[in-house]
Design a protein around this motif. Structure first.
Motif, mmCIF file in Angstrom:
data_model
loop_
_atom_site.group_PDB
_atom_site.id
_atom_site.type_symbol
_atom_site.label_atom_id
_atom_site.label_comp_id
_atom_site.label_asym_id
_atom_site.label_seq_id
_atom_site.Cartn_x
_atom_site.Cartn_y
_atom_site.Cartn_z
ATOM 1 N N ALA A 45 -1.857 -1.349 -6.979
ATOM 2 C CA ALA A 45 -1.584 -2.221 -5.836
ATOM 3 C C ALA A 45 -1.561 -1.426 -4.532
ATOM 4 C CB ALA A 45 -0.261 -2.962 -6.031
ATOM 5 N N GLY A 46 -1.161 -0.167 -4.597
ATOM 6 C CA GLY A 46 -1.115 0.688 -3.417
ATOM 7 C C GLY A 46 -2.487 0.938 -2.816
ATOM 8 N N GLU A 47 -3.519 0.775 -3.609
ATOM 9 C CA GLU A 47 -4.893 0.973 -3.139
ATOM 10 C C GLU A 47 -5.286 -0.078 -2.100
ATOM 11 O OE1 GLU A 47 -8.692 2.947 -3.539
ATOM 12 O OE2 GLU A 47 -6.963 3.348 -4.797
ATOM 13 N N LYS A 48 -4.600 -1.218 -2.113
ATOM 14 C CA LYS A 48 -5.011 -2.352 -1.282
ATOM 15 C C LYS A 48 -4.090 -2.622 -0.102
ATOM 16 C CE LYS A 48 -7.228 -4.531 -5.180
ATOM 17 N NZ LYS A 48 -6.768 -4.689 -6.521
ATOM 18 N N VAL A 49 -3.107 -1.770 0.120
ATOM 19 C CA VAL A 49 -2.162 -2.024 1.208
ATOM 20 C C VAL A 49 -2.301 -0.967 2.297
ATOM 21 C CG1 VAL A 49 -0.505 -3.212 -0.278
ATOM 22 C CG2 VAL A 49 -0.275 -0.755 0.081
ATOM 23 N N ARG A 50 -1.940 -1.346 3.514
ATOM 24 C CA ARG A 50 -1.966 -0.388 4.629
ATOM 25 C C ARG A 50 -0.776 0.557 4.585
ATOM 26 N NH1 ARG A 50 -3.469 -4.167 9.774
ATOM 27 N NH2 ARG A 50 -5.719 -4.156 9.491
ATOM 28 N N LYS A 51 0.354 0.050 4.090
ATOM 29 C CA LYS A 51 1.577 0.851 4.077
ATOM 30 C C LYS A 51 2.134 0.899 2.655
ATOM 31 C CE LYS A 51 5.194 -0.738 6.227
ATOM 32 N NZ LYS A 51 6.099 -1.099 7.314
ATOM 33 N N ILE A 52 2.069 2.071 2.051
ATOM 34 C CA ILE A 52 2.607 2.263 0.713
ATOM 35 C C ILE A 52 4.120 2.431 0.827
ATOM 36 C CG2 ILE A 52 2.646 3.838 -1.263
ATOM 37 C CD1 ILE A 52 -0.307 4.467 -0.559
ATOM 38 N N THR A 53 4.842 1.749 -0.048
ATOM 39 C CA THR A 53 6.303 1.849 -0.088
ATOM 40 C C THR A 53 6.716 2.364 -1.465
ATOM 41 O OG1 THR A 53 6.654 -0.389 -0.927
ATOM 42 C CG2 THR A 53 6.496 -0.132 1.484
ATOM 43 N N GLY A 54 7.997 2.534 -1.665
ATOM 44 C CA GLY A 54 8.490 2.984 -2.959
ATOM 45 C C GLY A 54 8.079 2.062 -4.096
ATOM 46 N N GLY A 55 7.894 0.794 -3.801
ATOM 47 C CA GLY A 55 7.466 -0.163 -4.820
ATOM 48 C C GLY A 55 6.057 0.073 -5.327
ATOM 49 N N ASN A 56 5.308 0.931 -4.660
ATOM 50 C CA ASN A 56 3.941 1.226 -5.065
ATOM 51 C C ASN A 56 3.831 2.508 -5.892
ATOM 52 O OD1 ASN A 56 3.329 0.023 -1.907
ATOM 53 N ND2 ASN A 56 2.349 -0.939 -3.664
ATOM 54 N N VAL A 57 4.955 3.057 -6.348
ATOM 55 C CA VAL A 57 4.910 4.300 -7.112
ATOM 56 C C VAL A 57 4.259 4.059 -8.480
ATOM 57 C CG1 VAL A 57 7.184 4.083 -8.197
ATOM 58 C CG2 VAL A 57 6.228 6.343 -7.765
ATOM 59 N N SER A 58 3.511 5.054 -8.942
ATOM 60 C CA SER A 58 2.871 4.936 -10.251
ATOM 61 C C SER A 58 3.849 5.289 -11.364
ATOM 62 C CB SER A 58 1.657 5.858 -10.328
ATOM 63 O OG SER A 58 2.073 7.208 -10.296
ATOM 64 N N GLU A 59 3.613 4.725 -12.506
ATOM 65 C CA GLU A 59 4.250 5.038 -13.784
ATOM 66 C C GLU A 59 5.729 4.705 -13.889
ATOM 67 O OE1 GLU A 59 3.590 5.331 -17.437
ATOM 68 O OE2 GLU A 59 1.938 6.058 -16.222
ATOM 69 N N ASP A 60 6.619 5.348 -13.125
ATOM 70 C CA ASP A 60 8.051 5.179 -13.351
ATOM 71 C C ASP A 60 8.824 5.068 -12.037
ATOM 72 O OD1 ASP A 60 10.596 5.119 -14.484
ATOM 73 O OD2 ASP A 60 10.683 7.283 -14.754
ATOM 74 N N PHE A 61 9.408 3.901 -11.791
ATOM 75 C CA PHE A 61 10.144 3.670 -10.547
ATOM 76 C C PHE A 61 11.377 4.558 -10.430
ATOM 77 C CE2 PHE A 61 13.150 1.543 -7.729
ATOM 78 C CZ PHE A 61 12.355 1.395 -6.614
ATOM 79 N N SER A 62 11.887 5.066 -11.534
ATOM 80 C CA SER A 62 13.083 5.912 -11.445
ATOM 81 C C SER A 62 12.820 7.180 -10.639
ATOM 82 C CB SER A 62 13.632 6.256 -12.831
ATOM 83 O OG SER A 62 12.865 7.249 -13.468
ATOM 84 N N LYS A 63 11.553 7.565 -10.483
ATOM 85 C CA LYS A 63 11.228 8.710 -9.618
ATOM 86 C C LYS A 63 11.714 8.437 -8.201
ATOM 87 C CE LYS A 63 6.762 8.616 -10.652
ATOM 88 N NZ LYS A 63 5.340 8.982 -10.766
ATOM 89 N N ILE A 64 11.554 7.201 -7.752
ATOM 90 C CA ILE A 64 11.986 6.801 -6.406
ATOM 91 C C ILE A 64 13.509 6.754 -6.340
ATOM 92 C CG2 ILE A 64 11.956 4.897 -4.734
ATOM 93 C CD1 ILE A 64 9.298 6.476 -4.984
#
Length: 135
Positions: free
Chosen positions: A45-64
């Motif tokens: 999903a991050g490929e299609k947005v102008r502003k990447i947020t923490g919600g666009n992290v790959s694999e594991d959100f706990s990294k954020i």
């Protein structure tokens, strides 16, 4: 390289292992009183947005959730052609966040940041750089 490429041991539970790795790295940095920075990639999903947020992290959100500061690197094709990019402070534990810094770059000279300025969310910017509204 970056933490996501480090050996995590149990690849059958990749998400849990990655999350544990980030917790361990943060613990090491706190224990030794040093700053530790790593990169990660965005999800599809991050490929299609102008502003990447923490919600666009790959694999594991706990990294954020583990990170003290999350800064995303954002650059459209039009910005790349002009030597521009945006750094978005997506999260800051105990610090100011949710703001964007516009940076000028010159990779040919090895300069990641030549100049920077805090950027207001302004649609005029996209018109000025010749970016289409739907990109």
């Amino acid at each position: 390289d970056y933490a996501d490429l480090m050996s995590v041991g149990n690849t059958e539970k990749l998400r849990e292992s990655l999350g544990r790795l980030y917790v361990d790295l943060r613990g090491l940095a706190v224990k030794r009183n040093l700053a530790l920075a790593t990169a990660t990639q965005s999800n599809r999903a991050g490929e299609k947005v102008r502003k990447i947020t923490g919600g666009n992290v790959s694999e594991d959100f706990s990294k954020i959730a583990t990170a003290d500061a999350i800064i995303t690197y954002n650059q459209t094709k039009a910005e790349k052609a002009l030597g521009l990019a945006r750094l978005y402070v997506s999260g800051g534990r105990g610090d100011e966040d949710k703001f964007t810094v516009l940076i000028s770059q010159n990779y040919a000279m090895g300069q990641f940041v030549r100049e920077s300025v805090i950027m207001a969310d302004n649609e005029d910017y996209w018109e000025l750089i010749g970016e289409q509204a739907d990109e």
